[in-house]
Write an enzyme that holds these catalytic residues in place. Structure first.
Site, short mmCIF file in Angstrom:
data_model
loop_
_atom_site.label_atom_id
_atom_site.label_comp_id
_atom_site.label_asym_id
_atom_site.label_seq_id
_atom_site.Cartn_x
_atom_site.Cartn_y
_atom_site.Cartn_z
N HIS A 109 -14.38 6.82 -1.28
CA HIS A 109 -14.37 5.85 -2.37
C HIS A 109 -15.26 6.31 -3.52
CE1 HIS A 109 -13.02 3.44 1.06
NE2 HIS A 109 -12.50 2.59 0.20
N GLU A 164 1.11 4.18 -2.80
CA GLU A 164 0.81 4.77 -4.10
C GLU A 164 1.97 5.61 -4.64
OE1 GLU A 164 -3.06 3.61 -2.32
OE2 GLU A 164 -1.27 4.64 -1.56
N LEU A 194 0.86 -1.19 0.00
CA LEU A 194 0.00 0.00 0.00
C LEU A 194 0.89 1.24 0.00
CD1 LEU A 194 -2.04 -2.22 0.89
CD2 LEU A 194 -3.19 -0.45 2.22
N PHE A 198 -8.87 2.78 -5.76
CA PHE A 198 -9.94 3.75 -5.95
C PHE A 198 -9.28 5.08 -6.31
CE2 PHE A 198 -11.85 0.55 -3.31
CZ PHE A 198 -13.15 0.43 -3.79
N ALA A 199 -9.92 5.86 -7.14
CA ALA A 199 -9.33 7.13 -7.57
C ALA A 199 -9.00 8.02 -6.37
CB ALA A 199 -10.27 7.86 -8.52
N ASP A 200 -9.78 7.91 -5.31
CA ASP A 200 -9.56 8.72 -4.11
C ASP A 200 -8.16 8.54 -3.55
OD1 ASP A 200 -12.84 9.04 -3.16
OD2 ASP A 200 -12.24 7.34 -4.39
N PHE A 201 -7.61 7.32 -3.68
CA PHE A 201 -6.33 7.00 -3.04
C PHE A 201 -5.15 7.64 -3.76
CE2 PHE A 201 -8.30 2.72 -1.52
CZ PHE A 201 -9.14 3.43 -0.67
#
Length: 659
Positions: free
Chosen positions: A465, A398, A396, A421-424
């Site tokens: 999310h 990014e 984890l 998810f795009a949020d991350f």
């Protein structure tokens, strides 16, 4: 200082001395030029030269080094031409960034150097990417990346070391521990005693060396590199040293106790090695003066050439063009008429599979994307087809994985990084907007990376999310953004994004994955990036939209019996199709821009402004926008539905038709 000569010849020792002396003499000259106003800024490495020089000379010439502020010795040891180096410092065209960036903020593939960005930490993961490319190509190579003790406090440090450890990457992490991060002493940066204490925590080897002892640095790195080439793995080397000047010259050194300067002055790496060579009769006074005179002449020659070059002439077209690696997309049509009904998610999976077959250098990376197939099962079965080397589960982290993508680009490889998810993506924001996006503009290195972004609301997934965050990247030159609304475009645009050598943000709406399907070609094909598509013909009003907005607009168009709506699907957001927008404005004279993202700061504002500025005479009514509420995305379905703009679209269409 204790020097262990081992079996090094006199020629090798003199080579080390010459290489050690060169950056010192350049620095002394730079400090004079700084006071004369002939260079604008200088980050001094005086007192730390042995680390840069020893490390660079210990590696093979085609092994990559990723230096920082105080590593002039890396550039000089790699044979970077001094006139180009000085032109870089002065912002001249002949420099490595054409005057666009300063000091050591550049790379040179010719010299196998990748320079820093001011954020420091993101560079560490780029080294991981270079090393991964070597590992996949089965090349016995090592990559060396520098970090200061202050920069090691950043999360990127942890992410890069963790990824290197988990993946067994051949990287040397060289930590220059000089006691200070700008003015903050180490005891205010961290509580551990030594950086080597971190090695066992990551499961990697860690060594500590005297960073002022050129022979110890050179010998340690040389042996470490030889071992890593045969047994690929990361290694941490902590070099204890001291910075004898300010963080940069304007910052001064008042915060440093005087006794520290007195202590470390006795450990000067140049003076001590020079004295040792004279005492050992390896070097004579006459030979030493001869070397200094040769270097002085080389430095002055380089300076005069750089001074003689004029400052850059403004070329606006070139400035804009250089944000991206030149690429003229040739749209590829399917080889046959064979078609199959596929869902949106299947179209994305189909594109990835065919691109993996088409580009053997393409590597997929993301959380849980290997055996598990990703949380949306897009890559299910890919490990069996392409192997764990090319379909990689990631920790984890990014930021690190995006940096790995840039490092692989340096080595000519392609990568796809999936955000779960795009949020991350916010955890890797700096890598995208500062490293991937700016790399080609700064020093001509493209970032051949596609970032897949499962996005959007409507699934009752709450604030973390469900975000539509395409506008975060719309403001960033150097990126491309695509956002398909149909299975056909999802496959064609993803293939095109992977084909494009520039960084592409690929948004895919989660609610569309299994809710829509379409007959699409079985064969590989591409859709033109930057080209909009009219999905419904109309005469009364135009809705310009993308993604889920296309489906909202289409449903409304089918429900209205007394109005004719033209619907333009942008498909690409950066670049966006201005010609198509102008054409639909001219056709109906009334325009609504619809997007799922929140209103304030959304992409619709930019498009509305452009229409008002360039198409004002074509309008019969003010340009209108319809978007989600300016709140976070709520979890409860009734709140979420009110947050989304679908009902407000109907109201706005009615108001516009009656204007």
């Amino acid at each position: 200082m204790n020097y262990n000569r081992k079996d090094y010849s006199e020629e090798e020792l003199i080579q080390l001395y010459r290489a050690l002396l060169k950056p010192r003499m350049i620095e002394e000259r730079m400090l004079v030029l700084l006071r004369q106003g002939k260079v604008s800024k200088w980050f001094s490495g005086i007192g730390q030269e042995a680390i840069s020089v020893g490390s660079a000379l210990a590696l093979e010439q085609d092994e990559y080094i990723l230096p920082l502020h105080r590593n002039l010795g890396v550039f000089t040891s790699r044979g970077v031409e001094l006139d180009r180096l000085f032109a870089q410092f002065q912002g001249k065209i002949h420099g490595f960034t054409k005057g666009r960036d300063r000091s050591f903020h550049f790379g040179s593939n010719e010299h196998h150097i990748v320079g820093m960005i001011s954020h420091l930490g993101p560079q560490l993961a780029v080294a991981d990417g270079i090393a991964l490319a070597d590992l996949l190509e089965k090349k016995e190579k090592v990559t060396l990346v520098f970090s200061g003790d202050g920069g090691a406090s950043e999360g990127d440090f942890h992410e890069a070391l963790n990824v290197a450890a988990v993946w067994g990457l051949p990287v040397i992490f060289m930590i220059e521990n000089n006691g200070y991060g700008l003015s903050t002493p180490n005891n205010e940066q961290f509580k551990f005693k030594h950086f080597i204490d971190k090695g066992s925590a990551y499961g990697i080897d860690a060594l500590q060396i005297d960073g002022n002892n050129i022979l110890e640095v050179y010998d340690t790195v040389r042996q470490a590199a030889a071992s890593i080439r045969k047994n690929p793995r990361p290694m941490l080397i902590e070099a204890i040293t001291f910075r004898m000047r300010g963080h940069e010259e304007a910052s001064g050194t008042k915060y440093v106790p005087k006794e520290l300067f007195e202590k470390w002055a006795k450990k000067d790496p140049v003076e001590n090695f020079e004295r040792y060579l004279l005492d050992e009769l390896v070097l004579t006074q006459k030979a030493m003066e001869s070397i200094k005179e040769e270097l002085r002449a080389e430095i002055e020659d380089g300076l005069q050439k750089a001074f003689a070059e004029p400052m850059p002439e403004v070329n606006r077209e070139q400035e804009l063009d250089d944000m991206y690696k030149p690429f003229d997309q040739e749209v590829i049509k399917p080889a046959s008429d064979a078609k199959t009904e596929r869902r949106f998610v299947d179209a994305i999976s189909d594109a990835l599979r065919q691109s993996m077959e088409r580009y053997p250098e393409l590597v997929l990376m993301g959380q849980d994307i290997a055996e598990y197939g990703g949380v949306f099962k897009v890559t299910e079965g890919f490990v069996d087809a392409f192997g764990k080397g090319r379909v990689r589960n990631t920790p984890l982290c990014e930021s690190a994985i995006l940096g790995v993508g840039l490092g692989m680009s340096v080595r000519g490889q392609k990568s796809m990084v999936e955000m779960q998810f795009a949020d991350f993506v916010s955890a890797g924001f700096s890598q995208i907007v500062n490293n991937l996006a700016k790399s080609h503009y700064r020093w001509g290195q493209n970032a051949d990376v596609v970032v897949r972004m499962p996005t959007g609301a409507g699934t009752a997934a709450g604030p973390f999310h469900s975000q539509s965050n395409e506008a975060w990247f719309f403001h960033t030159p150097g990126l491309k953004i695509v956002y398909p609304s149909s299975p056909y475009d999802a496959k064609g645009l993803l293939n095109a994004a992977i084909e494009d050598p520039n960084p592409v943000m690929y948004f895919e709406h989660k609610l569309l994955y299994r809710s829509i399907s379409q007959e699409i070609p079985d064969d590989y094909y591409t859709v033109e990036i930057g080209k909009a598509k009219t999905v419904a013909e109309g005469s009364d009003l135009t809705i310009i939209t993308y993604g889920m907005g296309v489906h909202w607009a289409m449903q409304l168009q089918q429900e209205l019996t007394d109005a004719s709506l033209e619907i333009l699907d942008l498909r690409s957001l950066l670049p966006w199709d201005k010609e198509a927008v102008r054409a639909v404005v001219a056709k109906t004279g009334r325009v609504i821009i619809l997007h799922e993202d929140t209103m304030t700061g959304g992409i619709g504002g930019e498009i509305a402004a452009w229409i008002s500025e360039h198409c004002f005479e074509l309008l019969d009514a003010p340009v209108a926008r319809v978007a989600s509420l300016d709140t976070a995305v709520p979890f409860s379905p009734p709140l979420e539905q009110d947050f989304l703009p679908r009902q407000r679209l109907r109201d706005k269409v009615a108001a516009m038709l009656n204007y």
